[in-house]
Design an enzyme around this catalytic site. Sequence first.
Site, PDB file in Angstrom:
ATOM      1  N   GLU A  95      -5.057  -1.633  -5.557  1.00 25.60           N
ATOM      2  CA  GLU A  95      -4.037  -1.320  -4.570  1.00 25.60           C
ATOM      3  C   GLU A  95      -3.128  -0.268  -5.211  1.00 25.60           C
ATOM      4  O   GLU A  95      -2.611  -0.476  -6.317  1.00 25.60           O
ATOM      5  CB  GLU A  95      -3.244  -2.598  -4.231  1.00 25.60           C
ATOM      6  CG  GLU A  95      -2.245  -2.430  -3.120  1.00 25.60           C
ATOM      7  CD  GLU A  95      -2.841  -2.594  -1.702  1.00 25.60           C
ATOM      8  OE1 GLU A  95      -4.072  -2.668  -1.552  1.00 25.60           O
ATOM      9  OE2 GLU A  95      -2.035  -2.642  -0.759  1.00 25.60           O
ATOM     10  N   PHE A 137      -7.530  -4.974  -9.262  1.00 23.26           N
ATOM     11  CA  PHE A 137      -7.809  -6.409  -9.130  1.00 23.26           C
ATOM     12  C   PHE A 137      -9.285  -6.776  -9.084  1.00 23.26           C
ATOM     13  O   PHE A 137      -9.631  -7.941  -9.046  1.00 23.26           O
ATOM     14  CB  PHE A 137      -7.073  -7.008  -7.925  1.00 23.26           C
ATOM     15  CG  PHE A 137      -7.311  -6.298  -6.613  1.00 23.26           C
ATOM     16  CD1 PHE A 137      -8.474  -6.504  -5.910  1.00 23.26           C
ATOM     17  CD2 PHE A 137      -6.352  -5.430  -6.101  1.00 23.26           C
ATOM     18  CE1 PHE A 137      -8.690  -5.857  -4.707  1.00 23.26           C
ATOM     19  CE2 PHE A 137      -6.562  -4.768  -4.898  1.00 23.26           C
ATOM     20  CZ  PHE A 137      -7.747  -4.989  -4.196  1.00 23.26           C
ATOM     21  N   ARG A 144     -15.134 -10.652   5.599  1.00 29.11           N
ATOM     22  CA  ARG A 144     -13.987 -11.529   5.461  1.00 29.11           C
ATOM     23  C   ARG A 144     -14.521 -12.926   5.206  1.00 29.11           C
ATOM     24  O   ARG A 144     -14.314 -13.821   6.011  1.00 29.11           O
ATOM     25  CB  ARG A 144     -13.229 -11.555   6.795  1.00 29.11           C
ATOM     26  CG  ARG A 144     -11.890 -10.908   6.768  1.00 29.11           C
ATOM     27  CD  ARG A 144     -11.255 -10.952   8.133  1.00 29.11           C
ATOM     28  NE  ARG A 144     -10.955  -9.609   8.598  1.00 29.11           N
ATOM     29  CZ  ARG A 144      -9.906  -8.904   8.188  1.00 29.11           C
ATOM     30  NH1 ARG A 144      -9.036  -9.418   7.355  1.00 29.11           N
ATOM     31  NH2 ARG A 144      -9.720  -7.686   8.643  1.00 29.11           N
ATOM     32  N   LYS A 189       0.337  -9.968  -3.980  1.00 24.65           N
ATOM     33  CA  LYS A 189      -0.233  -9.131  -2.909  1.00 24.65           C
ATOM     34  C   LYS A 189       0.670  -7.910  -2.776  1.00 24.65           C
ATOM     35  O   LYS A 189       1.765  -7.999  -2.236  1.00 24.65           O
ATOM     36  CB  LYS A 189      -0.306  -9.893  -1.590  1.00 24.65           C
ATOM     37  CG  LYS A 189      -0.945  -9.050  -0.480  1.00 24.65           C
ATOM     38  CD  LYS A 189      -0.978  -9.790   0.835  1.00 24.65           C
ATOM     39  CE  LYS A 189      -1.798  -9.063   1.888  1.00 24.65           C
ATOM     40  NZ  LYS A 189      -1.485  -7.651   2.044  1.00 24.65           N
ATOM     41  N   LYS A 248      -5.219 -14.361   2.031  1.00 25.58           N
ATOM     42  CA  LYS A 248      -3.859 -13.875   1.791  1.00 25.58           C
ATOM     43  C   LYS A 248      -2.857 -14.886   2.321  1.00 25.58           C
ATOM     44  O   LYS A 248      -3.132 -15.574   3.314  1.00 25.58           O
ATOM     45  CB  LYS A 248      -3.670 -12.512   2.464  1.00 25.58           C
ATOM     46  CG  LYS A 248      -3.986 -12.517   3.953  1.00 25.58           C
ATOM     47  CD  LYS A 248      -3.977 -11.125   4.548  1.00 25.58           C
ATOM     48  CE  LYS A 248      -4.427 -11.178   5.999  1.00 25.58           C
ATOM     49  NZ  LYS A 248      -4.758  -9.912   6.591  1.00 25.58           N
ATOM     50  N   ARG A 279      -5.242   0.265  -0.157  1.00 28.20           N
ATOM     51  CA  ARG A 279      -6.421  -0.070  -0.937  1.00 28.20           C
ATOM     52  C   ARG A 279      -7.143   1.198  -1.364  1.00 28.20           C
ATOM     53  O   ARG A 279      -7.368   2.092  -0.543  1.00 28.20           O
ATOM     54  CB  ARG A 279      -7.333  -0.895  -0.022  1.00 28.20           C
ATOM     55  CG  ARG A 279      -8.550  -1.506  -0.679  1.00 28.20           C
ATOM     56  CD  ARG A 279      -8.252  -2.930  -0.971  1.00 28.20           C
ATOM     57  NE  ARG A 279      -9.379  -3.661  -1.479  1.00 28.20           N
ATOM     58  CZ  ARG A 279      -9.891  -4.714  -0.871  1.00 28.20           C
ATOM     59  NH1 ARG A 279      -9.437  -5.110   0.295  1.00 28.20           N
ATOM     60  NH2 ARG A 279     -10.878  -5.395  -1.441  1.00 28.20           N
ATOM     61  N   ARG A 294      -9.827   2.568   2.171  1.00 23.60           N
ATOM     62  CA  ARG A 294     -10.545   1.513   2.858  1.00 23.60           C
ATOM     63  C   ARG A 294     -11.325   2.069   4.050  1.00 23.60           C
ATOM     64  O   ARG A 294     -12.299   1.508   4.495  1.00 23.60           O
ATOM     65  CB  ARG A 294      -9.443   0.547   3.309  1.00 23.60           C
ATOM     66  CG  ARG A 294      -9.841  -0.566   4.115  1.00 23.60           C
ATOM     67  CD  ARG A 294      -8.663  -1.507   4.097  1.00 23.60           C
ATOM     68  NE  ARG A 294      -8.708  -2.320   5.278  1.00 23.60           N
ATOM     69  CZ  ARG A 294      -7.886  -3.309   5.528  1.00 23.60           C
ATOM     70  NH1 ARG A 294      -6.918  -3.594   4.684  1.00 23.60           N
ATOM     71  NH2 ARG A 294      -8.006  -4.023   6.603  1.00 23.60           N
ATOM     72  N   GLU A 335      -2.796 -14.000  -7.171  1.00 24.03           N
ATOM     73  CA  GLU A 335      -2.315 -12.678  -7.592  1.00 24.03           C
ATOM     74  C   GLU A 335      -1.196 -12.205  -6.677  1.00 24.03           C
ATOM     75  O   GLU A 335      -1.093 -12.653  -5.538  1.00 24.03           O
ATOM     76  CB  GLU A 335      -3.467 -11.651  -7.516  1.00 24.03           C
ATOM     77  CG  GLU A 335      -4.603 -11.951  -8.464  1.00 24.03           C
ATOM     78  CD  GLU A 335      -5.797 -11.007  -8.277  1.00 24.03           C
ATOM     79  OE1 GLU A 335      -5.709 -10.065  -7.461  1.00 24.03           O
ATOM     80  OE2 GLU A 335      -6.810 -11.237  -8.939  1.00 24.03           O
TER      81      GLU A 335
END
Length: 574
Positions: free
Chosen positions: A313, A354, A430, A265, A436, A270, A284, A263
């Site tokens: 986003e 997303f 994570r 970025k 990313k 966020r 976030r 996708e």
Amino acid sequence: MDYLELTDYYQKLENTAKRLEKTYLVSELLKKTPEKDLTVIMHLLRGSVFPDWDERKTGIAERLIIKAINVATGISADNIEQEWKKKGDLGNVAEKLAGKKSQATLFQKTLTVQKVFDNIRKLAEMEGQGTVDRKMQLLAELLSQSTTLEARYIVRTALGDLRIGLGDGSLRDAIAWAYLIDPHYDSGSITPDNREAYNKVIESVQTAYNNCNDFATVAIAAKKNTLEKVSLILGQPVKVMLAPKAKNIADGFERVGKPAQIEYKYDGFRVVIHKAERISIFTRRLENVTKQFPEVVEALKNVKGDNYIIDCEAVGFDKKTGKYLPFQHISQRIRRKYGIDELSKTMPVELNVFDVLYYNGKSYLNEPFEKRRVLLEKIIKSEQKKIVLAAHIVTDDEKKADAFYKQSLKAGNEGIMMKNLQGIYKPGSRVGFMVKVKPVMETLDLVITGAEWGEGKRSGWLTSFTLSCMGEDGYLDIGKVGTGIKELESEEGVTFEELTNLLKPLIKEEKGKTVKVKPKIVVSINYEEIQKSPTYGSGYALRFPRVVAIRPDLNPEEVASVQEIDEFYTGQKK
Ligand code: AMP
């Protein structure tokens, strides 16, 4: 439970700097806490009567506390102020002066944790005429019934600054120690019988917390042994899933598997949006920014569904050219409290959706990503410059991925995200279900921990800012920055005045021109190079650092860690 019992623990917590000892103390307190008081205790341990993300705030100023102490003790406001100057902490002032109360309070009732909690909560809920006076009366009532130690902490709780140095990590571990495991604790060290099993239990508490961001809910579930049932709660923010960095596209495929969804970025911020009876937009950092983004609320008309949680986003764009704008152009909108409608027209954002975490009464956290994407496509009607699905391809071909990457950069984005089609959604971690890929050396997100007052035409402003990263046991400095900041409001970008206004209330120590501030304000920093340096606590320094943007959307705990900086340092040498 009596409030006095809690304040006794507060004091013990305040008197030790050792994290494990704090954890042990809290676990001891939790074991004693009856279930009916657990919610209140979890809130009060965090020095607040609402979760951080709640829009309601106590909104108590120091002046009002002074008046309340005056009413409760009969001591004049002037004397109270003098004491405040000496002690620097109104809690300590209230403590000292509560010892001098007049007889009116001889028939003292014992304060319960519930009573303190209720009164402070009422403060936040009061609105309209005469509010200030009624707030003051409520506080005075508490203070006139309190012991000296209780007075210290009532005042600090009302001000939202408990000063017992208890972090979320310790609270999490204490819940585990109280209800789920019993590691041997011995003056400052612990020895779990089985380290692996121990870590698993801690992780289960963290997972529950990441889902609901409410320690009270987590503690009650841990006590009942139903942690795995703690899921998303509509309207309560959830911690977003984060993405590690892949070195390049090949590395990305290695981590997320083939084929992968790739996708754009986007370079915005966020937001996780909840729709229940009402709409809530969380950053976030779990701040509720619904009021600041009326155009986003409007755009949600294009989403079908009675209730949902979507992950997106928000990206600013130029009204005239339609081109995306880098984050720093719209960062100011996150904090803005006035002129909101105007800004939503001159500096609008487009919502790029997303992910979906919850839909019509059902959690989608454990559904594979490809299924979540299919759902998104069903429920969102894309409309350019309002709300769109993140641009994507699904491929196992590095060449196609690379072409898409170039296309994304050309469109003004930061790079690409590569996502595992089977990945579940793990809030707050994570885990690598998405990674990313970006071209440039990263900007570093760092927290400001100190500053210096300027001179000459910059006097009255804080100018040189100490930047810190996250070490094992707290923040470590990595340099100072004074460039990238503008003198005039009319210039685009961050101004000295803006930073000064943000930092001034956070000053905790002042010596000559130098101040230390509470670590709350995160900034994105550009630099030429990372160097080894004995000057700073982190062991590193930045060459030619520049402020790119203030990051009101980022949590101070999320700033770059020493390990990451070490990786960048090694990476740049190659
Ligand atoms: P970074 O902030 O560099 O760690 O990159 C991760 C961030 O990229 C996420 O937290 C999102 O705010 C943002 N982002 C932009 N586009 C996407 C996307 N398509 N999928 C997931 N995150 C995205």
